[in-house]
Design a protein around this motif. Structure first.
Motif, mmCIF file in Angstrom:
data_model
loop_
_atom_site.group_PDB
_atom_site.id
_atom_site.type_symbol
_atom_site.label_atom_id
_atom_site.label_comp_id
_atom_site.label_asym_id
_atom_site.label_seq_id
_atom_site.Cartn_x
_atom_site.Cartn_y
_atom_site.Cartn_z
ATOM 1 N N ALA A 83 16.532 -4.845 -72.693
ATOM 2 C CA ALA A 83 15.926 -3.604 -73.199
ATOM 3 C C ALA A 83 16.932 -2.458 -73.106
ATOM 4 N N TYR B 187 15.762 -9.677 -75.841
ATOM 5 C CA TYR B 187 14.641 -9.246 -75.002
ATOM 6 C C TYR B 187 13.495 -10.260 -75.081
ATOM 7 N N PRO C 226 13.559 -8.627 -67.941
ATOM 8 C CA PRO C 226 13.618 -8.279 -69.369
ATOM 9 C C PRO C 226 14.116 -6.859 -69.643
ATOM 10 N N SER D 67 19.333 -6.920 -79.760
ATOM 11 C CA SER D 67 18.814 -6.626 -78.423
ATOM 12 C C SER D 67 17.343 -7.003 -78.308
#
Length: 128
Positions: free
Chosen positions: A52, A21, A48, A17
């Motif tokens: 997240a 991101y 973004p 992740s």
């Protein structure tokens, strides 16, 4: 063995992740920086946050996979980090009142996450 597998799965999900991101963050920041103020720019700047949310998902899944002892142990670390962050924020608030520069919320987030990590390391070393 189960704890090691759970941690490896968590690290793959979490750092995957973070990688996504970062892949989204830099081009979006570069594109949105030169755009005029508009709803499109605002939405683009918030893009973004989608990867997240993947970090949040990985953390929630990790907590659900933990046994009760580890869950309580980590939540105690989080509570202590929250208290540390509150003391830091209150103290620095008084300093801002006498002319110190305002801090970004990214600093507060860093204090919280750093505090969580340091507290967890100290507690783990004290268990031995």
């Amino acid at each position: 063995m189960r704890e090691k597998q759970i941690n490896q799965l968590y690290l793959r999900e979490f750092f995957g992740s973070i990688l996504l991101y970062l892949i989204v963050l830099f081009p979006i920041t570069w594109i949105a920086k030169d755009m005029p103020d508009s709803m499109t720019r605002t939405i683009l700047a918030l893009t973004p946050m989608l990867p997240a949310l993947g970090m949040l998902w990985a953390i929630l899944r990790h907590f659900k996979r933990m046994d009760e002892y580890l869950r309580i142990w980590n939540l105690e670390c989080i509570a202590l980090a929250g208290a540390l962050t509150a003391i830091f924020s209150l103290t620095y608030g008084f300093l801002e009142g006498v002319g110190f520069p305002r801090l970004s919320m990214f600093v507060i987030w860093g204090v919280f996450m750093g505090g969580w990590g340091i507290i967890a390391c100290v507690r783990k070393s004290m268990e031995k």
